[in-house]
Motif scaffolding. Structure first.
Motif, short mmCIF file in Angstrom:
data_model
loop_
_atom_site.label_atom_id
_atom_site.label_comp_id
_atom_site.label_asym_id
_atom_site.label_seq_id
_atom_site.Cartn_x
_atom_site.Cartn_y
_atom_site.Cartn_z
N SER A 63 0.82 -1.21 0.00
CA SER A 63 0.00 0.00 0.00
C SER A 63 0.85 1.26 0.00
O SER A 63 0.54 2.22 -0.71
CB SER A 63 -0.93 0.00 1.22
N VAL A 64 1.93 1.27 0.80
CA VAL A 64 2.77 2.47 0.85
C VAL A 64 3.45 2.71 -0.50
O VAL A 64 3.54 3.85 -0.98
CB VAL A 64 3.82 2.35 1.98
N GLY A 65 3.90 1.64 -1.13
CA GLY A 65 4.47 1.80 -2.46
C GLY A 65 3.47 2.33 -3.45
O GLY A 65 3.77 3.18 -4.29
N THR A 66 2.22 1.83 -3.35
CA THR A 66 1.17 2.30 -4.25
C THR A 66 0.83 3.76 -3.96
O THR A 66 0.60 4.55 -4.88
CB THR A 66 -0.09 1.42 -4.08
N LEU A 67 0.80 4.13 -2.68
CA LEU A 67 0.58 5.53 -2.31
C LEU A 67 1.61 6.43 -2.97
O LEU A 67 1.27 7.46 -3.57
CB LEU A 67 0.67 5.68 -0.79
N PHE A 68 2.86 6.02 -2.91
CA PHE A 68 3.93 6.83 -3.51
C PHE A 68 3.77 6.93 -5.02
O PHE A 68 3.87 8.01 -5.60
CB PHE A 68 5.29 6.23 -3.16
N GLU A 69 3.51 5.80 -5.67
CA GLU A 69 3.42 5.82 -7.12
C GLU A 69 2.25 6.68 -7.60
O GLU A 69 2.37 7.41 -8.59
CB GLU A 69 3.29 4.39 -7.66
N TRP A 70 1.12 6.60 -6.89
CA TRP A 70 -0.01 7.41 -7.32
C TRP A 70 0.15 8.86 -6.92
O TRP A 70 -0.38 9.75 -7.60
CB TRP A 70 -1.31 6.82 -6.77
N TYR A 71 0.87 9.14 -5.86
CA TYR A 71 1.24 10.53 -5.57
C TYR A 71 1.98 11.12 -6.76
O TYR A 71 1.69 12.23 -7.22
CB TYR A 71 2.11 10.58 -4.31
N ASP A 72 2.96 10.38 -7.24
CA ASP A 72 3.73 10.83 -8.40
C ASP A 72 2.82 11.09 -9.59
O ASP A 72 2.91 12.12 -10.27
CB ASP A 72 4.77 9.77 -8.79
N PHE A 73 1.94 10.14 -9.85
CA PHE A 73 1.11 10.23 -11.05
C PHE A 73 0.12 11.38 -10.96
O PHE A 73 -0.14 12.08 -11.92
CB PHE A 73 0.37 8.90 -11.24
N PHE A 74 -0.44 11.60 -9.76
CA PHE A 74 -1.47 12.63 -9.60
C PHE A 74 -0.91 14.04 -9.56
O PHE A 74 -1.65 15.00 -9.80
CB PHE A 74 -2.27 12.37 -8.33
N LEU A 75 0.37 14.17 -9.23
CA LEU A 75 0.95 15.51 -9.23
C LEU A 75 0.73 16.20 -10.57
O LEU A 75 0.39 17.38 -10.63
CB LEU A 75 2.46 15.44 -8.95
N TYR A 76 0.95 15.45 -11.62
CA TYR A 76 0.81 16.04 -12.96
C TYR A 76 -0.61 16.54 -13.18
O TYR A 76 -0.83 17.66 -13.65
CB TYR A 76 1.18 15.01 -14.02
N GLY A 77 -1.60 15.73 -12.84
CA GLY A 77 -2.98 16.15 -13.05
C GLY A 77 -3.35 17.36 -12.21
O GLY A 77 -4.01 18.28 -12.67
N ALA A 78 -2.91 17.37 -10.94
CA ALA A 78 -3.25 18.48 -10.06
C ALA A 78 -2.58 19.78 -10.48
O ALA A 78 -3.09 20.87 -10.20
CB ALA A 78 -2.86 18.13 -8.63
N LEU A 79 -1.43 19.68 -11.15
CA LEU A 79 -0.69 20.88 -11.58
C LEU A 79 -0.81 21.11 -13.09
O LEU A 79 0.03 21.76 -13.70
CB LEU A 79 0.79 20.74 -11.19
N ALA A 80 -1.88 20.57 -13.68
CA ALA A 80 -2.04 20.65 -15.14
C ALA A 80 -2.04 22.09 -15.64
O ALA A 80 -1.50 22.39 -16.71
CB ALA A 80 -3.32 19.93 -15.57
N SER A 81 -2.65 23.02 -14.89
CA SER A 81 -2.70 24.41 -15.33
C SER A 81 -1.30 25.01 -15.42
O SER A 81 -0.98 25.76 -16.36
CB SER A 81 -3.57 25.24 -14.37
N HIS A 82 -0.44 24.71 -14.44
CA HIS A 82 0.92 25.23 -14.45
C HIS A 82 1.75 24.58 -15.55
O HIS A 82 2.55 25.23 -16.22
CB HIS A 82 1.59 25.00 -13.09
N ILE A 83 1.55 23.30 -15.76
CA ILE A 83 2.27 22.60 -16.81
C ILE A 83 1.87 23.14 -18.17
O ILE A 83 2.71 23.32 -19.07
CB ILE A 83 2.02 21.08 -16.69
N ALA A 84 0.58 23.42 -18.36
CA ALA A 84 0.12 24.01 -19.62
C ALA A 84 0.82 25.34 -19.87
O ALA A 84 1.26 25.64 -20.99
CB ALA A 84 -1.39 24.21 -19.58
N ARG A 85 0.96 26.13 -18.82
CA ARG A 85 1.56 27.46 -18.95
C ARG A 85 3.06 27.39 -19.27
O ARG A 85 3.58 28.18 -20.05
CB ARG A 85 1.33 28.25 -17.66
N HIS A 86 3.77 26.45 -18.69
CA HIS A 86 5.23 26.40 -18.83
C HIS A 86 5.70 25.53 -20.01
O HIS A 86 6.77 25.80 -20.55
CB HIS A 86 5.86 25.87 -17.53
#
Length: 554
Positions: free
Chosen positions: A25-48
Motif C-alpha cells: 500500500s505504501v508503495g502504491t501511495l507513492f506511485e499514485w502521488y507521483d502520477f497525480f501531481l501532474y494532473g493536479a498541476l495541469a494548469s501550471h504545466i500548460a503554462r510552462h
C-alpha cells in the motif's frame, strides 16, 4: 459458490499480513502521488510547457500529455505482467516503482518552453510515457501480492487498502501542493514553486523502496515455482485460450471500464471542473478536495469488507449504477454550491449563440494552429469557452451574421474580423470587452467568490461521489485476482485493468473537456462517464461470475 473452507492452505507467509498490506500500500501511495501531481498541476504545466498555443488548447494539450501516461499503461501491463508471471511479483513491482520515481523527479528539473522550445513538451511526454509504463506493472503486482497472502474471508478488505491508497495518493499530492503554496508567494509558486512537489518525491521513493525491500515473494508464486507450475508462455495462455480471453474482455468492458469512469469523474474531473469551469481558486479547490477525499477514503475499507460478506457483484453494480444515475444532478448541484452566482446567471440570463453553422468551427484544435478568429461564430464561441460560460446554439440562415444573446442583451462579434492583423486583434478585443461587460451585468462572475462557496456542500457532494467510486473500486481487485489462474494472473489481470483504467479512464478529463468545448455545455462532458458506466453495469450483471470464496492457488 466454492466453499472457502475447501481452499488449500497457502504456503506460510514469511511476512505478517499487516506488513504485506503496508508494504504494497505504501508503495502504491507513492506511485499514485507521483502520477497525480501532474494532473493536479495541469494548469501550471500548460503554462510552462505548452506556451506556444492558445490558453484553452494548451490546457487540453496538458491533459492530453497527462492522458499519454494512461495510453501506454496497457503496454506496461503486458511487459511487466509477463515478467511478473515469469520471475515473480515482488521484484517486478520494485522495478516499476524506481522507474516511476525517477521519471517524476525529472519533471521537476525539466526546463520549460521558454528555454527548450518544442523540445520541452516532447521530453515531458516521454517522461509521462515512462510513468505510464511503470504504473502498468505496479497495480497488478501490488494487488496480486496482497491477495495471495490474504485469508479468503478478507481478501477484498485487504486489497481495498491498495485501492484506497490511490485516493490517498491524490490527497498527499494536494497536501504537498497546498504546503508549498502556503510557504511561497503566489508569484514564486507560479514561477518555480510548482516544481517542488515533483522534486520531494525523491524522499518518498527512498522510503517506499526501503519498505518493499523488506518483503518476501508471494507464497502462491513460491509454491508454483517449487512445483514447476510457472507458465512458460503467459501471453499464449492468457490471450490464446477463449475460456480465459472471454473473462479478460468481460472484466475490461464491465468491472474495469465501469468503475474507472466513476472513479475519475468523482475525483480528477471534479478537481478540474471546480478549477477550470467554475473558476474556484486553486488553493481553495485543493483544500475542498482534500477534505472530501479524507472524509470518503475510509469507505474503501468498509465496502471491501462488505463485498467479503455479500459478494463482489452486488457492491460493484450498485456503485456503477448509482454513479451513472447521479453524475448529472451532482454536478449541477456542485455548480450551485461552488459558484452560486454562475448558477443564478445561467438560469436568469442564458447565453445563446445564433450563427450560420457553416461558419462555426469545432472549438478543439489538436495541433494548436487554429486561433478561432476566422468568423464571428468562432470569435464568439472561443471567447465563451475560455470564460467557462455554457451556451446554447441556434442556427441562422446561410450568410447571416453571428450574434450572442445574453438574456435580453445582444452582442455582435466581428463578422468576420478583417483588415490587418492589428486591426483584426482590435476588433476582437472590442467585442470581448463588450461581452465581458454584458456578462458581468447579467451576473456572470469572472471567478467564484471564495466567500460565497458553500464549503460543506461542496465537500459533501464530492465525498458522495468518491463513496460511489469506492463501491466500484474496493471489490475490483479481489474480483480480478479470483477470475484468473495463478500461473497467468499477473498478465490476465494487469492488461484489462490498465486498458480500461488507462484508455477509458485516463482519457476522461481531456475527452470531457473537448466535448464541453465542442458543445458549449459545461455538463456535456459527463455523457462520457455515464455512457461507459451504463454499459459496464450491464456487463457485470450478465457476463461476469460472482467470485467471492474462489480458491486462488490453482
Amino acid at each position: 459458490m466454492v466453499d472457502v473452507a475447501a481452499e488449500r492452505p497457502p504456503v506460510r507467509a514469511q511476512n505478517g499480513q499487516a506488513m504485506v498490506v503496508a508494504g504494497a500500500s505504501v508503495g502504491t501511495l507513492f506511485e499514485w502521488y507521483d502520477f497525480f501531481l501532474y494532473g493536479a498541476l495541469a494548469s501550471h504545466i500548460a503554462r510552462h510547457f505548452f506556451a506556444g498555443v492558445g490558453e484553452g488548447t494548451a490546457f487540453i494539450f496538458a491533459l492530453a500529455a497527462f492522458a499519454a501516461g494512461f495510453i501506454v499503461r496497457p503496454f506496461g501491463a503486458l511487459v511487466f505482467g509477463r515478467v511478473g508471471d515469469l520471475v515473480g511479483r515482488k521484484n517486478t513491482f520494485l522495478v516499476t516503482m524506481v522507474i516511476m520515481g525517477l521519471s517524476t523527479f525529472l519533471v521537476g528539473l525539466l526546463p520549460g518552453y521558454a528555454t527548450l522550445g518544442v523540445a520541452a513538451p516532447i521530453v515531458l511526454v516521454v517522461l509521462r510515457l515512462l510513468q505510464g509504463l511503470a504504473v502498468g506493472g505496479e497495480y497488478g503486482g501490488a494487488v496480486i501480492y496482497v491477495a495471495e497472502h490474504a485469508p479468503p474471508e478478507r481478501r477484498a478488505f485487504d486489497t481495498s487498502w491498495i485501492n484506497m491508497m490511490a485516493t490517498c495518493g491524490l490527497i498527499l499530492s494536494l497536501l504537498v501542493i497546498v504546503g508549498f503554496r502556503l510557504l511561497l508567494s503566489e508569484e514564486t509558486f507560479q514561477a518555480w514553486g510548482w516544481r517542488m512537489p515533483f522534486l520531494v518525491s525523491a524522499i518518498l521513493l527512498a522510503i517506499s523502496l526501503w519498505i518493499r525491500l523488506k518483503l518476501n515473494e508471494s507464497p502462491v508464486y513460491r509454491r508454483m515455482k517449487e512445483s514447476g507450475g510457472i507458465s512458460k508462455a503467459p501471453f499464449a495462455e492468457a490471450f490464446g485460450r477463449w475460456s480465459n480471453l472471454k473473462l479478460i474482455l468481460a472484466a475490461l468492458g464491465g468491472a474495469v471500464a465501469g468503475s474507472t469512469v466513476i472513479w475519475y469523474a468523482s475525483q480528477f474531473y471534479a478537481l478540474f471542473f471546480l478549477q477550470r469551469i467554475l473558476k474556484v481558486g486553486d488553493l481553495q479547490t485543493n483544500l475542498l478536495m482534500i477534505a472530501a477525499l479524507t472524509v470518503a477514503a475510509p469507505s474503501y475499507l468498509v465496502l471491501g469488507w462488505l463485498s467479503d460478506r455479500i459478494g463482489r457483484k452486488p457492491v460493484i453494480i450498485a456503485g456503477i449504477a448509482l454513479g451513472a444515475a447521479t453524475l448529472f444532478p451532482a454536478y449541477h448541484l456542485l455548480t450551485q454550491a461552488a459558484n452560486p452566482a454562475l448558477a443564478a446567471a445561467q438560469r436568469s440570463a442564458p447565453v445563446v449563440v445564433h450563427a450560420d453553422p457553416a461558419t462555426c468551427s469545432v472549438q478543439f484544435d489538436p495541433v494548436g494552429t487554429n486561433r478561432f478568429d476566422g468568423s464571428g461564430c468562432d470569435v464568439a464561441k472561443s471567447f465563451l469557452t475560455r470564460q467557462g460560460v455554457t451556451y446554447r446554439n441556434v442556427e441562422l440562415p446561410a450568410g447571416a451574421a453571428a450574434v450572442v444573446r445574453v438574456g435580453d442583451r445582444v452582442v455582435s462579434p466581428p463578422a468576420p474580423p478583417g483588415g490587418s492583423s492589428d486591426e483584426k486583434a482590435d476588433q476582437i478585443k472590442a467585442f470581448e470587452d463588450e461581452a465581458h461587460s454584458v456578462l458581468a451585468a447579467a451576473g456572470y462572475p469572472a471567478a467564484a467568490d471564495p466567500a460565497q462557496v458553500n464549503r460543506p456542500l461542496v465537500v459533501a457532494i464530492v465525498a458522495f461521489l468518491v463513496v460511489l467510486a469506492a463501491a466500484t473500486y474496493a471489490p475490483v481487485s479481489a474480483l480480478m485476482v479470483e477470475l484468473f489462474p495463478a500461473r497467468i494472473r499477473y498478465t490476465s489481470l494487469s492488461f484489462p485493468y490498465h486498458l480500461g483504467a488507462g484508455w477509458v479512464g485516463g482519457l476522461l478529463p481531456a475527452t470531457a473537456f473537448a466535448i464541453v468545448a465542442t458543445t458549449g455545455n459545461i455538463y456535456a462532458g459527463l455523457w462520457y462517464p455515464v455512457g461507459f458506466a451504463t454499459v459496464g453495469a450491464l456487463i457485470v450483471l450478465f457476463l461476469l461470475p460472482e467470485t467471492r470464496g474462489r480458491p486462488i492457488e490453482g
